[in-house]
Write a protein that holds these residues in place. Structure first.
Motif, short mmCIF file in Angstrom:
data_model
loop_
_atom_site.label_atom_id
_atom_site.label_comp_id
_atom_site.label_asym_id
_atom_site.label_seq_id
_atom_site.Cartn_x
_atom_site.Cartn_y
_atom_site.Cartn_z
N PRO A 1 9.80 7.41 -15.73
CA PRO A 1 8.99 8.64 -15.76
C PRO A 1 7.91 8.69 -14.69
CG PRO A 1 8.38 7.17 -17.55
CD PRO A 1 9.61 6.60 -16.93
N ASP A 2 7.59 7.55 -14.10
CA ASP A 2 6.56 7.51 -13.06
C ASP A 2 7.07 7.93 -11.69
OD1 ASP A 2 8.14 5.11 -13.26
OD2 ASP A 2 6.76 4.11 -11.88
N VAL A 3 8.39 8.12 -11.56
CA VAL A 3 8.97 8.42 -10.25
C VAL A 3 9.17 9.94 -10.09
CG1 VAL A 3 10.91 8.05 -8.70
CG2 VAL A 3 10.17 6.21 -10.21
N PRO A 4 8.55 10.57 -9.08
CA PRO A 4 8.72 12.00 -8.87
C PRO A 4 10.07 12.33 -8.25
CG PRO A 4 7.38 11.08 -7.11
CD PRO A 4 7.63 9.96 -8.09
N THR A 5 10.44 13.60 -8.32
CA THR A 5 11.67 14.07 -7.68
C THR A 5 11.40 14.35 -6.20
OG1 THR A 5 11.24 16.40 -8.08
CG2 THR A 5 12.32 15.17 -9.85
N TYR A 6 12.49 14.49 -5.43
CA TYR A 6 12.33 14.86 -4.02
C TYR A 6 11.56 16.18 -3.90
CZ TYR A 6 15.85 11.34 -2.67
OH TYR A 6 16.55 10.18 -2.45
N ALA A 7 11.85 17.14 -4.78
CA ALA A 7 11.19 18.44 -4.72
C ALA A 7 9.69 18.30 -4.95
CB ALA A 7 11.79 19.39 -5.76
N ASP B 1 0.81 -1.21 0.00
CA ASP B 1 0.00 0.00 0.00
C ASP B 1 0.85 1.27 0.00
OD1 ASP B 1 -2.31 -1.49 0.02
OD2 ASP B 1 -2.49 -1.50 2.21
N ILE B 2 2.17 1.12 0.21
CA ILE B 2 3.05 2.30 0.20
C ILE B 2 3.50 2.56 -1.24
CG2 ILE B 2 5.21 3.28 1.05
CD1 ILE B 2 4.97 1.54 3.50
N LYS B 3 2.87 3.56 -1.85
CA LYS B 3 3.17 3.88 -3.24
C LYS B 3 3.70 5.30 -3.42
CE LYS B 3 -0.47 0.71 -4.74
NZ LYS B 3 0.48 -0.39 -4.91
N THR B 4 3.65 6.10 -2.37
CA THR B 4 4.13 7.48 -2.43
C THR B 4 4.84 7.82 -1.11
OG1 THR B 4 2.14 8.45 -1.43
CG2 THR B 4 2.11 8.11 -3.83
N THR C 1 9.03 -5.65 -8.00
CA THR C 1 9.41 -6.20 -6.70
C THR C 1 9.89 -5.11 -5.73
OG1 THR C 1 11.61 -6.71 -7.58
CG2 THR C 1 9.98 -8.49 -7.56
N MET C 2 10.24 -3.94 -6.27
CA MET C 2 10.57 -2.77 -5.45
C MET C 2 9.86 -1.56 -6.05
SD MET C 2 14.67 -3.19 -4.64
CE MET C 2 14.66 -2.11 -3.22
N LYS C 3 9.66 -0.55 -5.22
CA LYS C 3 9.02 0.67 -5.67
C LYS C 3 9.90 1.85 -5.30
CE LYS C 3 5.56 3.47 -6.89
NZ LYS C 3 5.13 3.62 -8.30
N ILE C 4 10.33 2.62 -6.32
CA ILE C 4 11.07 3.86 -6.06
C ILE C 4 10.04 4.96 -5.82
CG2 ILE C 4 12.79 5.49 -6.90
CD1 ILE C 4 13.74 3.31 -8.85
N LEU C 5 10.03 5.51 -4.62
CA LEU C 5 9.03 6.52 -4.27
C LEU C 5 9.41 7.90 -4.75
CD1 LEU C 5 8.16 5.49 -0.60
CD2 LEU C 5 7.09 4.73 -2.72
N ALA C 6 10.70 8.22 -4.78
CA ALA C 6 11.17 9.54 -5.21
C ALA C 6 12.66 9.46 -5.47
CB ALA C 6 10.87 10.59 -4.13
#
Length: 326
Positions: free
Chosen positions: A238-244, A141-144, A222-227
């Motif tokens: 392209p689906d991964v936002p920046t820290y900003a 459930d952690i996607k962001t 299998t892993m999710k890059i949140l930012a």
């Protein structure tokens, strides 16, 4: 007679040493460099980002310099074994070190480090730079970033975050505090691969790491890059936002870089020639083919430019150094 021969030999040795130490002698050495194999020492095991970049660079330089450039892996002790080897090497350009921002932390993490690597070594050129990312197990459930903060805000003590070496420890410390989750437990690993396995297995909640080792897992689900820490979104993910974009803004020590160092007393002329080789390597198509899938950008800058980056890394490490001794 014997005494005169010894005196003559000694005078010759001293004259050669003086010649090599003089500006003219140093320039002569640089003009001939390299006239024998060069060793590029890597502080980590084969197969990682530093090793892949080192091998691609060595292949190019072997052709450009027309002398073998041999990659030597010396893993262990958070990079101190390799770093100490180059610190103690002759300042003749034939022993190079590839390192990452973690080199600025070495003086804090071992009592056996009897000298500061950034005093005993000299920056030559940053070969490449790439973003870090905050990653979690895929398919949850952690996607962001907001999901992560909500999941751990009330139970931070039961959430945990992984760090693989001093660089990710310091980068992660800043990001965890920025998210308001400073009570999260930090789990330290000897390397990135074990931490990645524990994220995928759900044994650790999140980690901060360079993206080269996690992009394949992100694409596989299998892993999710949140930012990530780049200035803008990357075409490869392209689906991964920046820290900003996620509200984290600027955080100290978040970008990774790969740079070349030599012993501190290496003459200017030699440093300039090696830096020129690194500049050309950073533009070589074969090297670029290695960097692109790792989401790493070529740099190939000057010694002065790289030295400024190293000074900034050292200032940040000095500010966060208490986290290295906890």
């Amino acid at each position: 007679m014997k005494h005169r021969i010894h005196s003559t030999l000694l005078a010759s040795v001293l004259a050669l040493a003086a010649s090599a130490a003089s500006p003219a002698g140093a320039q002569s050495a640089a003009d001939k460099f390299p006239d024998k194999p060069v060793t590029l020492v890597v502080p980590y095991s084969p197969g990682g980002g530093s090793d892949n970049i080192a091998r691609a660079t060595a292949n190019f330089l072997s052709q450009h310099w027309k002398q073998p450039v041999i990659v030597e892996n010396k893993p262990g002790a958070d990079g101190m074994i390799a770093t100490r080897q180059v610190m103690r090497a002759a300042p003749d350009g034939y022993t190079l070190l590839i390192s990452i921002p973690a080199i600025a932390a070495l003086k804090y993490i071992s009592k056996s480090m009897d000298a500061d690597p950034l005093v005993e070594l000299r920056p030559v050129s940053m070969l490449a730079s790439g973003p870090t990312g905050i990653v979690v197990k895929g398919g949850t459930d952690i996607k962001t970033i907001d999901d992560l903060k909500r999941a751990c805000a009330k139970t931070a003590a039961r959430c945990s975050w992984a760090s693989g070496e001093p660089f990710t420890l310091l980068a992660g410390t800043g990001l965890v505090e920025k998210m308001g989750l400073k009570d999260m437990t930090n789990v330290r690993y000897a390397g990135t691969s074990a931490a990645v396995n524990d994220i995928i297995g759900g044994r650790v909640t999140m980690m901060v790491t360079g993206l080269s080792s996690v992009v394949p897992h992100h694409k596989a689900g299998t892993m999710k890059i949140l930012a990530l820490s780049s200035d803008q979104r990357l075409a490869e993910v392209p689906d991964v936002p920046t820290y900003a974009e996620t509200g984290l803004g600027d955080v100290d020590f978040t970008n990774n870089w790969y740079g070349i160092f030599v012993p501190a007393r290496t003459p200017d002329a030699l440093v300039a020639k090696i830096a020129d080789g690194m500049r050309l390597a950073a533009r070589d198509p074969q090297v670029l083919n290695v960097l692109k899938p790792l989401l790493i950008q070529p740099v190939g800058n000057t010694p002065d430019e790289f030295a400024a980056t190293v000074r900034r890394a050292q200032a940040t490490v000095d500010k966060l150094s208490s986290h290295l001794t906890q």
